[in-house]
Design a protein around this motif. Structure first.
Motif, PDB file in Angstrom:
ATOM      1  N   ILE A  58       0.841  -1.196   0.000  1.00 55.20           N
ATOM      2  CA  ILE A  58       0.000   0.000   0.000  1.00 55.20           C
ATOM      3  C   ILE A  58       0.876   1.247   0.000  1.00 55.20           C
ATOM      4  O   ILE A  58       1.721   1.432   0.881  1.00 55.20           O
ATOM      5  CB  ILE A  58      -0.932   0.012   1.236  1.00 55.20           C
ATOM      6  N   ASP A  59       0.682   2.097  -0.991  1.00 51.25           N
ATOM      7  CA  ASP A  59       1.402   3.377  -1.089  1.00 51.25           C
ATOM      8  C   ASP A  59       0.460   4.388  -1.731  1.00 51.25           C
ATOM      9  O   ASP A  59       0.648   4.804  -2.867  1.00 51.25           O
ATOM     10  CB  ASP A  59       2.688   3.199  -1.911  1.00 51.25           C
ATOM     11  N   VAL A  60      -0.566   4.753  -0.977  1.00 53.57           N
ATOM     12  CA  VAL A  60      -1.620   5.639  -1.506  1.00 53.57           C
ATOM     13  C   VAL A  60      -1.475   7.074  -1.029  1.00 53.57           C
ATOM     14  O   VAL A  60      -2.332   7.915  -1.309  1.00 53.57           O
ATOM     15  CB  VAL A  60      -3.017   5.108  -1.120  1.00 53.57           C
ATOM     16  N   GLY A  61      -0.403   7.366  -0.297  1.00 56.85           N
ATOM     17  CA  GLY A  61      -0.218   8.717   0.190  1.00 56.85           C
ATOM     18  C   GLY A  61      -1.152   9.036   1.342  1.00 56.85           C
ATOM     19  O   GLY A  61      -1.653   8.149   2.037  1.00 56.85           O
ATOM     20  N   SER A  62      -1.388  10.321   1.548  1.00 59.88           N
ATOM     21  CA  SER A  62      -2.235  10.773   2.644  1.00 59.88           C
ATOM     22  C   SER A  62      -3.262  11.754   2.112  1.00 59.88           C
ATOM     23  O   SER A  62      -3.251  12.116   0.931  1.00 59.88           O
ATOM     24  CB  SER A  62      -1.379  11.445   3.731  1.00 59.88           C
ATOM     25  N   THR A  63      -4.144  12.184   2.977  1.00 57.79           N
ATOM     26  CA  THR A  63      -5.098  13.234   2.656  1.00 57.79           C
ATOM     27  C   THR A  63      -4.805  14.437   3.545  1.00 57.79           C
ATOM     28  O   THR A  63      -4.050  14.338   4.515  1.00 57.79           O
ATOM     29  CB  THR A  63      -6.542  12.761   2.897  1.00 57.79           C
ATOM     30  N   SER A  64      -5.385  15.580   3.230  1.00 58.59           N
ATOM     31  CA  SER A  64      -5.259  16.738   4.118  1.00 58.59           C
ATOM     32  C   SER A  64      -6.104  16.480   5.360  1.00 58.59           C
ATOM     33  O   SER A  64      -7.261  16.079   5.268  1.00 58.59           O
ATOM     34  CB  SER A  64      -5.736  18.004   3.401  1.00 58.59           C
ATOM     35  N   ASP A  65      -5.510  16.701   6.516  1.00 63.77           N
ATOM     36  CA  ASP A  65      -6.170  16.372   7.786  1.00 63.77           C
ATOM     37  C   ASP A  65      -7.268  17.392   8.118  1.00 63.77           C
ATOM     38  O   ASP A  65      -6.986  18.566   8.335  1.00 63.77           O
ATOM     39  CB  ASP A  65      -5.128  16.361   8.900  1.00 63.77           C
ATOM     40  N   GLN A  70       6.503  -3.805   6.863  1.00 61.82           N
ATOM     41  CA  GLN A  70       5.507  -4.879   6.913  1.00 61.82           C
ATOM     42  C   GLN A  70       4.494  -4.567   8.018  1.00 61.82           C
ATOM     43  O   GLN A  70       4.856  -4.121   9.112  1.00 61.82           O
ATOM     44  CB  GLN A  70       6.240  -6.187   7.216  1.00 61.82           C
ATOM     45  N   SER A  71       3.213  -4.785   7.716  1.00 63.62           N
ATOM     46  CA  SER A  71       2.157  -4.542   8.689  1.00 63.62           C
ATOM     47  C   SER A  71       2.419  -5.301   9.987  1.00 63.62           C
ATOM     48  O   SER A  71       2.822  -6.471   9.960  1.00 63.62           O
ATOM     49  CB  SER A  71       0.806  -4.968   8.110  1.00 63.62           C
ATOM     50  N   LEU A  72       2.158  -4.641  11.110  1.00 63.22           N
ATOM     51  CA  LEU A  72       2.347  -5.289  12.400  1.00 63.22           C
ATOM     52  C   LEU A  72       1.276  -6.339  12.681  1.00 63.22           C
ATOM     53  O   LEU A  72       1.460  -7.189  13.553  1.00 63.22           O
ATOM     54  CB  LEU A  72       2.345  -4.245  13.526  1.00 63.22           C
ATOM     55  N   SER A  73       0.170  -6.265  11.958  1.00 65.48           N
ATOM     56  CA  SER A  73      -0.919  -7.216  12.213  1.00 65.48           C
ATOM     57  C   SER A  73      -1.086  -8.260  11.120  1.00 65.48           C
ATOM     58  O   SER A  73      -1.603  -9.349  11.382  1.00 65.48           O
ATOM     59  CB  SER A  73      -2.242  -6.469  12.386  1.00 65.48           C
ATOM     60  N   HIS A  74      -0.648  -7.968   9.895  1.00 66.55           N
ATOM     61  CA  HIS A  74      -0.852  -8.885   8.773  1.00 66.55           C
ATOM     62  C   HIS A  74       0.459  -8.982   7.983  1.00 66.55           C
ATOM     63  O   HIS A  74       0.796  -8.077   7.209  1.00 66.55           O
ATOM     64  CB  HIS A  74      -1.993  -8.382   7.871  1.00 66.55           C
ATOM     65  N   PRO A  75       1.220 -10.050   8.159  1.00 68.75           N
ATOM     66  CA  PRO A  75       2.558 -10.136   7.572  1.00 68.75           C
ATOM     67  C   PRO A  75       2.602 -10.169   6.051  1.00 68.75           C
ATOM     68  O   PRO A  75       3.674  -9.956   5.474  1.00 68.75           O
ATOM     69  CB  PRO A  75       3.123 -11.438   8.159  1.00 68.75           C
ATOM     70  N   ASN A  76       1.483 -10.426   5.383  1.00 63.60           N
ATOM     71  CA  ASN A  76       1.492 -10.394   3.910  1.00 63.60           C
ATOM     72  C   ASN A  76       1.078  -9.033   3.368  1.00 63.60           C
ATOM     73  O   ASN A  76       0.835  -8.878   2.169  1.00 63.60           O
ATOM     74  CB  ASN A  76       0.576 -11.472   3.336  1.00 63.60           C
ATOM     75  N   VAL A  77       1.014  -8.020   4.243  1.00 62.53           N
ATOM     76  CA  VAL A  77       0.682  -6.662   3.835  1.00 62.53           C
ATOM     77  C   VAL A  77       1.860  -5.744   4.164  1.00 62.53           C
ATOM     78  O   VAL A  77       2.393  -5.773   5.278  1.00 62.53           O
ATOM     79  CB  VAL A  77      -0.586  -6.155   4.555  1.00 62.53           C
ATOM     80  N   PHE A  78       2.261  -4.953   3.177  1.00 64.63           N
ATOM     81  CA  PHE A  78       3.345  -3.991   3.341  1.00 64.63           C
ATOM     82  C   PHE A  78       2.788  -2.584   3.057  1.00 64.63           C
ATOM     83  O   PHE A  78       1.792  -2.437   2.356  1.00 64.63           O
ATOM     84  CB  PHE A  78       4.494  -4.304   2.386  1.00 64.63           C
ATOM     85  N   ALA A  79       3.449  -1.569   3.591  1.00 65.93           N
ATOM     86  CA  ALA A  79       3.005  -0.202   3.343  1.00 65.93           C
ATOM     87  C   ALA A  79       4.198   0.737   3.427  1.00 65.93           C
ATOM     88  O   ALA A  79       5.142   0.510   4.197  1.00 65.93           O
ATOM     89  CB  ALA A  79       1.920   0.212   4.340  1.00 65.93           C
ATOM     90  N   ALA A  80       4.158   1.798   2.631  1.00 65.53           N
ATOM     91  CA  ALA A  80       5.257   2.764   2.588  1.00 65.53           C
ATOM     92  C   ALA A  80       4.701   4.140   2.262  1.00 65.53           C
ATOM     93  O   ALA A  80       3.537   4.305   1.885  1.00 65.53           O
ATOM     94  CB  ALA A  80       6.286   2.336   1.545  1.00 65.53           C
ATOM     95  N   GLY A  81       5.565   5.141   2.400  1.00 61.84           N
ATOM     96  CA  GLY A  81       5.145   6.509   2.121  1.00 61.84           C
ATOM     97  C   GLY A  81       4.288   7.072   3.245  1.00 61.84           C
ATOM     98  O   GLY A  81       4.284   6.569   4.372  1.00 61.84           O
ATOM     99  N   ASP A  82       3.536   8.114   2.933  1.00 67.92           N
ATOM    100  CA  ASP A  82       2.766   8.823   3.953  1.00 67.92           C
ATOM    101  C   ASP A  82       1.734   7.956   4.653  1.00 67.92           C
ATOM    102  O   ASP A  82       1.388   8.205   5.809  1.00 67.92           O
ATOM    103  CB  ASP A  82       2.039  10.022   3.327  1.00 67.92           C
ATOM    104  N   VAL A  83       1.203   6.942   3.975  1.00 69.43           N
ATOM    105  CA  VAL A  83       0.126   6.138   4.572  1.00 69.43           C
ATOM    106  C   VAL A  83       0.624   5.247   5.707  1.00 69.43           C
ATOM    107  O   VAL A  83      -0.172   4.723   6.476  1.00 69.43           O
ATOM    108  CB  VAL A  83      -0.569   5.285   3.490  1.00 69.43           C
ATOM    109  N   ALA A  84       1.936   5.109   5.833  1.00 66.11           N
ATOM    110  CA  ALA A  84       2.520   4.196   6.815  1.00 66.11           C
ATOM    111  C   ALA A  84       3.311   4.945   7.878  1.00 66.11           C
ATOM    112  O   ALA A  84       3.858   6.022   7.629  1.00 66.11           O
ATOM    113  CB  ALA A  84       3.431   3.187   6.118  1.00 66.11           C
ATOM    114  N   THR A  85       3.387   4.348   9.055  1.00 65.76           N
ATOM    115  CA  THR A  85       4.260   4.845  10.122  1.00 65.76           C
ATOM    116  C   THR A  85       5.179   3.719  10.557  1.00 65.76           C
ATOM    117  O   THR A  85       4.706   2.642  10.960  1.00 65.76           O
ATOM    118  CB  THR A  85       3.446   5.329  11.341  1.00 65.76           C
TER     119      THR A  85
END
Length: 373
Positions: A106-113, A274-289
């Motif tokens: 997942i690398d969908v960026g972020s939205t304005s808060d 890698q997601s802390l809850s689902h090991p087959n899910v990865f995320a990068a960029g603004d959408v991830a911490t």
């Protein structure tokens, strides 16, 4: 016949374009890869203020995902994610279809808060997602060139808000009559650019003041309504257009998906992205911490995550061990002033000049050239 692993890339952000490019260099034969993105052309955030200012064309600051995918043997699907069913390995799309996966990135960026700002979604113009913002900007630009007089008020005082306000002023000063656009800024902090050194703040205070852009500090916006912005202290500002350039916000569907998230709703990942809850899910960029290495939501970190994300997706598909990643502690920020002038901010140090803009321009153009097909 052996089952092909299904890798689904969700979003065309800065990390994913590097993943795609690397798969183009060495196509992956043992997996079926799909990119799901709502837009064929993905923006490069570093050049958007320059596009608004008139220094770049649309093509200059957007990456065409379709030929990039084609070169890598990746299927490009133009659709937006509406939700994830991680237990089923499935993504629900905006067109009503479903996309199945074995490994998801997942690398969908972020939205304005806007979570504490009533009416912002209905009556404001959010800077993110970028495509909708650029569409709104074209309408504003056209109206001003036709002789309309409009007040444009930015909500936010970070680098994105400051750069865009300066860029709009530069463009409109050249192309419209004097006074046709009145630009102001509202920020809930004591000064603009609170994450940057005092010298950077003073430079931009001078720049904005010199261009007649009025800055209201300690002004927490609580409501946006047609023609008006209201603040927590009871004050209000007239605005034909409220431009929401606040900090990063997480897409609402992230927390609804069941993926573990941080306190702000961003996907929580480890040092492998890698997601802390689902090991087959990865995320990068603004959408991830990165929970062990939290960093500001800046494009430079997403760019740096691209190579390690590619390697770990490849290893996940092959059942191999993953590689950890430690991001740099600080990042250079090159902030443009609308004209071909910029300010560099790094680790408490600041300097400015036309040469800084030329330096930034070389960096940005070199980055974009990497993804031209």
């Amino acid at each position: 016949m052996a089952h092909l692993q299904r890798l689904l890339l969700l979003g065309g952000g800065h990390s994913h374009v590097e993943v795609i490019r690397r798969f183009g260099e060495r196509p992956l034969r043992e997996a079926a890869i799909t990119l799901l993105s709502p837009e064929r052309h993905t923006p490069y955030s570093g050049m958007l203020p320059g596009y608004i200012a008139g220094h770049y064309s649309y093509h200059d600051c957007h990456i065409d995902l379709e030929p990039l995918c084609s070169a890598a043997g990746i299927v490009f699907r133009r659709a937006e994610a509406r939700g994830i069913q991680p237990e089923a390995g499935r993504v629900a799309c905006s067109d009503g279809s479903l996309a199945d996966y074995d490994v998801l990135s997942i690398d969908v960026g972020s939205t304005s808060d806007v979570h504490d700002m009533s009416g912002a979604l209905e009556h404001g113009i959010r800077v993110k997602p970028v495509a909708a913002f650029l569409s709104a900007w074209e309408g504003i630009h056209a109206a001003l060139r036709q002789g309309r007089q409009l007040s444009l008020v930015f909500v936010g005082g970070g680098a994105g808000a400051v750069e865009l306000a300066a860029a709009m002023h530069h463009r409109l000063a050249k192309e419209t009559s004097a006074g046709s656009a009145r630009i102001a800024m509202l920020t809930d902090t004591a000064s603009i650019l609170p994450a940057h050194p005092a010298r950077v703040q003073r430079i931009f205070e001078r720049v904005l003041s010199g261009r007649g852009i009025k800055v209201h500090c300690n002004a927490k916006v609580v409501r946006v309504s047609p023609g008006r912005i209201e603040c927590a202290d009871g004050s209000s500002v007239d605005a034909d257009h409220a431009i929401i350039a606040t900090g990063a916000g997480a897409p609402a569907w992230v927390t609804a998906s069941g993926l573990k998230a941080d306190a702000r709703g961003f996907i929580a990942v480890n040092a492998y992205l890698q997601s802390l809850s689902h090991p087959n899910v990865f995320a990068a960029g603004d959408v991830a911490t990165m929970m062990d290495y939290p960093r500001p939501k800046m494009g430079v970190y997403a760019v740096r995550q691209g190579p390690i994300l590619h390697r770990n997706l490849l290893h996940a598909l092959r059942g191999e061990s993953l590689r950890s990643y430690v991001p740099q502690r600080t990042a250079l920020a090159l902030i443009s002033t609308g004209d071909k002038h910029a300010v560099a901010s790094w680790n408490g140090i600041a300097f400015e000049g036309d040469w800084v803009w030329r330096w930034k321009n070389r960096i940005d153009c070199r980055f974009m050239a990497t993804y031209r097909r």
